[in-house]
Write an enzyme that holds these catalytic residues in place. Structure first.
Site, PDB file in Angstrom:
ATOM      1  N   GLU A 190       0.485   7.636  -0.308  1.00 23.26           N
ATOM      2  CA  GLU A 190       1.015   7.184  -1.687  1.00 23.26           C
ATOM      3  C   GLU A 190       0.378   7.164  -2.652  1.00 23.26           C
ATOM      4  O   GLU A 190       0.705   7.677  -3.727  1.00 23.26           O
ATOM      5  CB  GLU A 190       1.939   6.125  -1.151  1.00 23.26           C
ATOM      6  CG  GLU A 190       2.921   5.361  -2.016  1.00 23.26           C
ATOM      7  CD  GLU A 190       3.343   3.964  -2.024  1.00 23.26           C
ATOM      8  OE1 GLU A 190       3.340   3.792  -0.899  1.00 23.26           O
ATOM      9  OE2 GLU A 190       3.543   3.211  -2.776  1.00 23.26           O
ATOM     10  N   ASP A 223      -1.254  -6.327  -1.384  1.00 21.96           N
ATOM     11  CA  ASP A 223      -0.280  -5.285  -1.374  1.00 21.96           C
ATOM     12  C   ASP A 223       0.869  -5.879  -1.847  1.00 21.96           C
ATOM     13  O   ASP A 223       1.353  -6.806  -1.313  1.00 21.96           O
ATOM     14  CB  ASP A 223      -0.330  -4.748   0.074  1.00 21.96           C
ATOM     15  CG  ASP A 223       0.595  -3.265   0.053  1.00 21.96           C
ATOM     16  OD1 ASP A 223       1.518  -3.158  -0.409  1.00 21.96           O
ATOM     17  OD2 ASP A 223      -0.010  -2.351   0.393  1.00 21.96           O
ATOM     18  N   ILE A 224       1.697  -5.112  -2.581  1.00 24.57           N
ATOM     19  CA  ILE A 224       2.905  -5.531  -3.161  1.00 24.57           C
ATOM     20  C   ILE A 224       3.922  -5.464  -2.177  1.00 24.57           C
ATOM     21  O   ILE A 224       5.124  -6.287  -2.466  1.00 24.57           O
ATOM     22  CB  ILE A 224       3.501  -4.827  -4.549  1.00 24.57           C
ATOM     23  CG1 ILE A 224       3.910  -5.714  -5.506  1.00 24.57           C
ATOM     24  CG2 ILE A 224       3.905  -3.558  -4.463  1.00 24.57           C
ATOM     25  CD1 ILE A 224       3.164  -7.258  -6.110  1.00 24.57           C
ATOM     26  N   HIS A 248      -6.283  -0.804   3.994  1.00 28.32           N
ATOM     27  CA  HIS A 248      -5.292  -1.890   4.269  1.00 28.32           C
ATOM     28  C   HIS A 248      -6.042  -3.077   5.102  1.00 28.32           C
ATOM     29  O   HIS A 248      -6.503  -2.688   6.223  1.00 28.32           O
ATOM     30  CB  HIS A 248      -4.016  -1.425   4.986  1.00 28.32           C
ATOM     31  CG  HIS A 248      -3.208  -0.554   3.854  1.00 28.32           C
ATOM     32  ND1 HIS A 248      -2.310  -0.975   3.468  1.00 28.32           N
ATOM     33  CD2 HIS A 248      -3.474   0.849   3.707  1.00 28.32           C
ATOM     34  CE1 HIS A 248      -1.578  -0.044   2.578  1.00 28.32           C
ATOM     35  NE2 HIS A 248      -2.265   1.162   2.973  1.00 28.32           N
ATOM     36  N   HIS A 283      -8.372   3.504  -0.416  1.00 34.39           N
ATOM     37  CA  HIS A 283      -8.025   2.153  -0.327  1.00 34.39           C
ATOM     38  C   HIS A 283      -8.136   1.605   1.177  1.00 34.39           C
ATOM     39  O   HIS A 283      -7.628   2.681   2.063  1.00 34.39           O
ATOM     40  CB  HIS A 283      -6.686   1.477  -1.069  1.00 34.39           C
ATOM     41  CG  HIS A 283      -5.753   2.242  -0.652  1.00 34.39           C
ATOM     42  ND1 HIS A 283      -5.220   3.555  -1.293  1.00 34.39           N
ATOM     43  CD2 HIS A 283      -4.690   2.008   0.119  1.00 34.39           C
ATOM     44  CE1 HIS A 283      -4.106   3.917  -0.848  1.00 34.39           C
ATOM     45  NE2 HIS A 283      -3.547   3.198   0.032  1.00 34.39           N
TER      46      HIS A 283
HETATM   47  P1  5GP Z   1      -0.808   4.470   0.968  1.00 37.18           P
HETATM   48  O1  5GP Z   1      -1.432   5.153  -0.092  1.00 37.18           O
HETATM   49  O2  5GP Z   1      -1.954   3.675   1.840  1.00 37.18           O
HETATM   50  O3  5GP Z   1       0.155   4.963   1.973  1.00 37.18           O
HETATM   51  O4  5GP Z   1       0.108   3.442   0.487  1.00 37.18           O
HETATM   52  C1  5GP Z   1      -0.219   2.583  -0.576  1.00 37.18           C
HETATM   53  C2  5GP Z   1       0.095   1.050  -0.611  1.00 37.18           C
HETATM   54  O5  5GP Z   1      -0.240   0.429  -2.000  1.00 37.18           O
HETATM   55  C3  5GP Z   1       1.449   0.596  -0.104  1.00 37.18           C
HETATM   56  O6  5GP Z   1       1.425  -0.281   0.748  1.00 37.18           O
HETATM   57  C4  5GP Z   1       2.062  -0.217  -1.370  1.00 37.18           C
HETATM   58  O7  5GP Z   1       2.779  -1.146  -1.003  1.00 37.18           O
HETATM   59  C5  5GP Z   1       0.924  -0.288  -2.176  1.00 37.18           C
HETATM   60  N1  5GP Z   1       0.919  -0.342  -3.676  1.00 37.18           N
HETATM   61  C6  5GP Z   1       1.550   0.746  -4.256  1.00 37.18           C
HETATM   62  N2  5GP Z   1       1.607   0.467  -5.702  1.00 37.18           N
HETATM   63  C7  5GP Z   1       1.312  -0.851  -5.628  1.00 37.18           C
HETATM   64  C8  5GP Z   1       0.922  -1.507  -7.017  1.00 37.18           C
HETATM   65  O8  5GP Z   1       1.434  -1.418  -8.099  1.00 37.18           O
HETATM   66  N3  5GP Z   1       0.599  -2.749  -6.742  1.00 37.18           N
HETATM   67  C9  5GP Z   1       0.080  -3.331  -5.371  1.00 37.18           C
HETATM   68  N4  5GP Z   1      -0.406  -4.517  -5.330  1.00 37.18           N
HETATM   69  N5  5GP Z   1       0.402  -2.492  -4.533  1.00 37.18           N
HETATM   70  C10 5GP Z   1       0.755  -1.484  -4.475  1.00 37.18           C
END
Ligand code: 5GP
Length: 130
Positions: free
Chosen positions: A88, A29-30, A95, A93
């Site tokens: 987001e 995760d970035i 975590h 996915h």
């Molecule tokens: P969620 O959809 O589970 O709420 O969050 C999406 C997760 O994906 C976040 O923790 C965010 O940091 C990660 N994320 C979003 N865009 C990117 C990306 O381009 N590269 C990586 N490695 N992680 C990402």
């Protein structure tokens, strides 16, 4: 339109890859909550994780298990926590987050600021423990 995670899987957007097989891809995760915070995604572009077939959902968790065990070896912790949010990025996915205490799983916690060489070293350490 392809999701950002599909572009990562295709190599169109760079990522710090941890593991891959024919169906799943794991990368850092970035915006990590902890060193070793990894995302496991299906190559199939599905938004909601519970829209995956029973078989794929099961296989995804077995894949995530192997990654989690490698994370724990590389970054000793009490347990590796698993969370599914997905609000987001509309591509299912999991975590995987090393944790010492319950609050380490809070997504409202400040994220680590890491340099590219840190991410490289973390991904390598996990890969070496797979
Ligand atoms: P969620 O959809 O589970 O709420 O969050 C999406 C997760 O994906 C976040 O923790 C965010 O940091 C990660 N994320 C979003 N865009 C990117 C990306 O381009 N590269 C990586 N490695 N992680 C990402």
């Amino acid at each position: 339109m392809a999701t950002i995670f599909s572009k990562i899987i295709a190599g169109e957007i760079p990522s710090y890859k941890v593991a891959e097989n024919d169906k799943f891809y794991a990368f850092l995760d970035i915006n990590p909550l902890a060193k070793g915070h990894t995302l496991v995604v299906p190559k199939q572009e599905v938004d909601y994780i519970f829209d995956l077939s029973d078989e794929d959902l099961g296989e995804m968790h077995v894949f995530a298990k192997h990654v989690a065990l490698a994370i724990q070896k590389a970054f000793p912790c009490r347990k590796v926590g698993e969370a599914v949010i997905g609000l987001e990025v509309p591509h299912a996915h999991i975590h995987l987050i090393p944790m010492q205490k319950e609050s380490d799983m809070l997504f409202s916690n400040p994220k680590l600021k890491l340099q590219p060489e840190d991410f490289e070293a973390i991904a390598k350490a996990i890969r070496e423990n797979l």
